[in-house]
Every structure is written in structure tokens, then in C-alpha cells.
Design a protein around this motif. Structure first.
Motif: not given
Length: 239
Positions: A17-27, A57-65, A83-88
Motif C-alpha cells: 500500500g506504500e507509494a511505488a518508488a519512481g526516479p527521485g523517490d525513495c520509499y 514531495a517537492r520538485t528538484g529534490c533530493p537536493a542539498a537545500t 540502495g541506489e544513489e541519485v545526485g549525491g
């Protein structure tokens, strides 16, 4: 411990029932036994390390902001599965002693990967909460012998009272030579014994397992018991 309780205030259950993870998502569903996973520990470089938001949750994330920073955080020494690494940023899950879990992005630079064990040992009694148990032993044929028991509703007094507890189990024997890199095994439970994971007919119980540091990641196909019964989860040894 109070600080850890704060971390878990926004706990995310690793369940259906948890949301399925897509690019830029970590569930939680990112942490399947078939995925390339590692154990890691939070470094001592900072007093706390905050989780970072998903792109949904927010466009542009994950990011160091500041806008991407979550309130939930970990502290040095906390162990995680990554698991996977995306943009640091690494997709990570933290499992507390009470079984609650928090999945999300963490800065990769804040984590130290733990080398895999030279001789992984599967033996022991593994649990993922009060309703999921897998016991693993070795036999004289150099096989790992697995016995799994799971329920749905056994922790609910009302369901217990009205006989509404669903149950599931499996029994398997996996040759040690079939365990990939010593840390991954998969099987199907056939009517006459253990089968290769991708063989046999429809409706068989199929389970895959991966050792990651002190944890065992388990994923099943939903065919190992009654309605809502599942062995999927993150297990710890409880000898």
C-alpha cells in the motif's frame, strides 16, 4: 533514545500500500531482496543528518537545500540499509529497535559503507515484528534449511477473539552452492519440495532473501499464506 523517538515520529511502514518508488523517490518498496543493497553507518561528521524529500514531495529534490530538508534525522552511529544513489544522495532505510522503519534520502557523504562479511552466516532465528519469523539452520547435505511462519491479525485482540487471524508458512532446503555471493538466495515451495525460484506452476510460494550486514531483506510474492499474510520485510536475528 528520546532523539531516536523524534526520528520515528514520521515513521514509514515497509508494507503493502506504500507509494511505488519512481526516479527521485525513495520509499520502503525500494528495499527488495532482488535489489543491490549495502549496509552503512552514519558518520561522526555532524551531530545529526536530516532526511531529504522525494521529488514527488517537492520538485528538484533530493537536493542539498533547506527546502528539501526533512525534519526527521539520524545521529552518528545509526545503522542503515542503503540502495541506489541519485545526485549525491542515497536511498536509505533506518530500522528502530521496536521494528518501526523510516525510509528516505540521506547525503551519501554522511554515510560510511560497511564491507560485506567474508563468510556470511544465515543461521539463527530472524524476526520482522511480532508476526513474521524465519528460522534458518544447516543440514548434513550442505543446505540451508528455512522454516517460515507468519500471521496477519495475531496482534489484534479483536481478530483473535473472533478467529480472524490468517496464517502462512513455508519450508525449504536451499543448497549452499545456490546462494549467490553468499548473500542472496531465492526459491519456490513446490508440492514435493523446494524448487528453483522461477520454476513450477502458478500459485506457488516464492521467496527471495538477501543478507545485508546484520539485516536480512525478504520479499515474497504474496502466495505464502492467507489473505494479507506476507513474509516481506527487514529481519533481525533474535537468537
Amino acid at each position: 533514545m528520546k532523539r531516536l523517538a523524534t526520528v520515528l515520529a514520521a515513521a514509514v511502514a515497509l508494507a503493502a500500500g506504500e507509494a511505488a518508488a519512481g526516479p527521485g523517490d525513495c520509499y520502503g518498496d525500494s528495499f527488495r531482496a532482488s535489489a543491490e543493497l549495502r549496509a552503512a553507518v552514519v558518520r561522526n561528521d555532524a551531530p545529526r543528518v536530516n532526511f531529504v524529500k522525494n521529488v514527488t514531495a517537492r520538485t528538484g529534490c533530493p537536493a542539498a537545500t533547506e527546502a528539501c530538508r526533512e525534519r526527521a534525522y539520524l545521529i552518528p552511529g545509526n545503522g542503515v540499509v542503503v540502495g541506489e544513489e541519485v545526485g549525491g544522495f542515497r536511498c536509505a532505510v533506518y530500522l528502530a529497535g521496536n521494528g518501526q522503519a523510516r525510509a528516505g534520502w540521506l547525503p551519501a557523504a554522511a554515510l560510511m559503507l560497511i564491507p560485506p562479511a567474508n563468510t556470511p552466516d544465515w543461521t539463527g532465528r530472524w524476526t520482522a515484528g511480532p508476526e513474521q519469523t524465519i528460522t534458518i539452520t544447516q543440514n548434513d547435505n550442505r543446505e540451508w534449511v528455512l522454516e517460515g511462519e507468519a500471521t496477519y491479525g495475531a496482534s489484534d485482540p479483536e481478530r483473535v477473539r473472533r478467529g480472524g487471524v490468517n496464517m502462512g508458512n513455508f519450508n525449504a532446503a536451499v543448497p549452499r552452492g545456490d546462494v549467490q555471493a553468499g548473500t542472496f538466495m531465492a526459491f519456490a515451495e513446490g508440492p514435493n519440495g523446494t524448487l528453483a525460484f522461477d520454476t513450477g506452476g502458478e500459485g506457488l510460494c516464492r521467496v527471495s532473501l538477501r543478507l545485508v550486514g546484520p539485516w536480512m531483506i525478504v520479499t515474497d510474492n504474496g502466495g505464502c499464506g492467507g489473505h494479507n499474510v506476507s513474509f516481506s520485510g527487514i529481519y533481525r536475528q533474535s537468537r
